[in-house]
Each structure stands twice: as C-alpha cells, then as structure tokens.
Design a protein around this motif. Structure first.
Motif: not given
Length: 387
Positions: A69-90
């Motif tokens: 990913c060219a902008r890994l920081d922005e990838f994670f920002h978007r994932v966590m802003r949308a709370n997708l990390d909770e789905a990933l953890g699930g």
C-alpha cells in the motif's frame, strides 16, 4: 464458511471474497485500486489469512510482502475511522476468544513477565532508536503546539512535564520507566533535582547511565513493584501501557505510598477511546507483548480513593505527527541500518509506525497527561499549559 471450504474457495477463485470487498468499501478502500490508500495484493493467500486470522493475518502477510500500500498510514486511518478493525478482529473467532480469555484469566504483567517487552522490543538495538528518535531519545508523544520539528516537539514536552510538576531545586524525583534517560537528564540539568529512574531494559539502563554521567541521577534496572522510599514528585511517561488492568491497583498503591503528602504525580499514557478486553493481536505478537491500553474509565476507577485529578490534558493528535516524524527519520537511516537488520524487520517497523499513526489520526487513540495529588495535600495546584 468452514476453514476447509474457505481454503478450497481461495484455490479456485482469483478475485477477492465479496465479504472483504464490501467491508473495505465502507472505508473507501479498493483492492488493487488506484488510490494511494488502496491495497495491492500480490498473493491471494492474503484473503484467506485475513478472513481466518484477522489483524494478525493481515500484518504477517504485509511483513512477508504479500500485499502493499503506497500510503499505509492512510489505509489504517480509514480502516479505524470506519471501525473496520473491529470486524477484522471478529474474524478468526477462536483466536479472538483465546486473546480475550488470555487477558481476562491471566496476569500477563507479573514481575516475572515484566522484562519480556524489553527483551523483544526495547533491547533490539539502540542504533534503531538513535536513528529514529530526537537527540533526547524520547520514545513518546511530542508536544507540537508551537513546534516546527521533532526536536522542538520533544523538548517542549519535556519542559511541559517539569513545569506541570512544579519542580523545585533540591527535590527528589522518581521516574517510573525512564527509557534512555532523556527526561531524567532534562530534570537534573535544568531544574536542579535529584532523580531516580527505573527501567526493565538493560540497553536503556546502559545508555541512560552514560548520558547522565556526572548528574545527580541514578538509573536502576528494576520493576516498579520493588520500589521504596519517599519522593517529592513522581512521573511516568509511556510506561503505564505495560502495566495491565490486573496490576492497576498495585501500581497506584505503590505510587501513593512513595509520594510525599504534598507531592505531585504526572502520568503520561496512551489511552484507548473505549474499554477493550484485549489488545491488537499483531501488536501483541510483534511489538509490545503483554501490553494493554487503558481507557479513561479504567484509570479513574483505579485511582479512586488514592489520588485526586488536578489536571487531565489530551493531545492525542500530536502522536500522529510524532510517529510520522519517526518514520521519516527511520526510513532515511535505513541504508545504514539494513546491514544489521533484514527486509522483514524494515516492513515490520514500517507497519508498526504506520498503523499507530492511523490509530491516532482516527482518534481511536488518545494521549493523556494526568497530574495527580493525594487528598492529604495542602498545596493549591493551578493547571497550566506552556507556550
């Protein structure tokens, strides 16, 4: 979908699973898309690992070079802003359940285990941290309100701590988790205090002693639960994240016992936006074993009947800028560091710094400085902000 069926599906399909595509779309992320925050998948086993192992599978696949990913920081920002990390953890529910039970049933931060994080992280090599950090080697959030560089942000942070503590010449100060000695050195040089700093890292102790030679400073290798004596002021910067909820009581009991009645205790810690039962599996495996970020309610519950809160300062968004400054310095130093560390380490370290930057940018992560006093105190404390 059962694991065997999922493996069979992956073997027959080159396209990513619809579940994953739809989930990432909520954060405006496209698999193999054109935006800098889109993921570029080089090996389709990534899908299987993410769907079966969640964040751990995602991070391991990145270290192995199976996606980019060219902008890994922005990838994670978007994932966590949308709370997708909770789905990933699930995903990978058995692993998730195991992580939760591990934190709930066991004390992962006993005195015997306290040194593990130093052995895995802080003792990897001072050359990495010397290359990445500022000249004070402050491995915690800088204060950027009026800073134009990492060097200024860390110096402003160190001085802000000293001023919040109202340090006076001749006072005896304790730092719980002194790192490479940046703050103890600053306090002794500029405020005329005597300081005891403790760490669980042999590499930190060695370098801190060298940097503080000739100053009224002692650096000891020890766990906070072995401390005794009396101190006018106590400070702890970036260490509380390693204490763990099962030890919050003894941590604050220890600080209360060590602090003089009219003393002040400054706690500087990362805080999570909500109480969580476990930590991120990838961070726990690769970066900070046995760590646990506190929530505001966990802290207030733990200090009740022990301390009064004189001040609570949140500057969490400054950590995003600090992390990106660390990454810039680390990346610039890599041509020299690569002779000591391999490509997997480079990718692991990049992933670590970028996911943490996204965590704070999304505002899931906070950075708190609390000034605490005993109820017995007769001093009048005025909250302050420098600069």
């Amino acid at each position: 979908m059962p694991k065997t069926s999922l493996n069979h599906y992956m073997e027959r399909h080159a396209t990513p699973p619809e579940t994953l595509v739809n989930l990432l779309a909520k954060a405006d992320i496209t698999i193999n898309g054109d935006a800098p925050w889109d993921v570029q998948v080089h090996d389709e086993t990534v899908y299987r690992d993410v769907l079966t192992r969640g964040s751990l599978g995602l991070g391991q696949a990145y270290i192995e070079g199976r996606w980019e990913c060219a902008r890994l920081d922005e990838f994670f920002h978007r994932v966590m802003r949308a709370n997708l990390d909770e789905a990933l953890g699930g995903w990978g529910k058995l692993q998730l359940l195991g992580d939760v039970l591990r934190h709930v049933l066991f004390n992962l931060q006993t005195p015997q285990r306290a040194y593990q994080v130093a052995q895995q992280h802080y003792d990897i090599g001072n050359d990495v941290f010397e290359a990445m950090l500022d000249s004070s080697m402050s491995y915690s959030c800088g204060y950027w309100a009026h800073a134009e560089s990492l060097e200024q942000a860390q110096q402003h942070k160190l001085d802000m701590i000293c001023r919040k503590l109202d340090l006076q010449p001749g006072e005896r100060v304790l730092e719980i988790g002194c790192g490479w000695g940046g703050l103890v050195r600053h306090m002794a040089m500029h405020y005329g205090v005597e300081v005891l700093g403790i760490t669980v890292s042999k590499e930190q102790q060695k370098l801190a002693r060298e940097r503080c030679a000739g100053l009224p400073v002692r650096i000891e290798l020890m766990d906070y639960r072995r401390l005794d004596g009396q101190f006018d002021k106590i400070v702890s910067v970036g260490m509380f994240e390693h204490v763990g909820p099962k030890n919050y009581g003894i941590y604050f009991d220890t600080a209360h016992h060590l602090l003089k009645d009219n003393g002040l205790f400054l706690l500087h810690t990362i805080g999570n936006h909500k109480t969580a039962l476990q930590t991120d599996a990838w961070i726990d495996r690769y970066i900070f074993p046995n760590g646990k970020l506190p929530s505001a309610s966990e802290i207030t519950t733990a200090i009740e009947k022990k301390f009064l809160i004189e001040d609570w300062h949140n500057f969490g968004q400054d950590y995003d800028r600090t992390l990106m400054a660390w990454w810039e310095k680390f990346n610039r130093a890599w041509p020299e560091l690569q002779f000591q560390y391999d490509e997997s380490f480079y990718r692991m370290w990049k992933y670590y710094l970028m996911c943490c930057a996204g965590y704070f940018r999304s505002r899931q992560g906070q950075l708190w400085q609390l000034v605490l006093s005993k109820r017995e105190s007769t001093r009048m404390y005025r909250s302050m902000r420098p600069l």
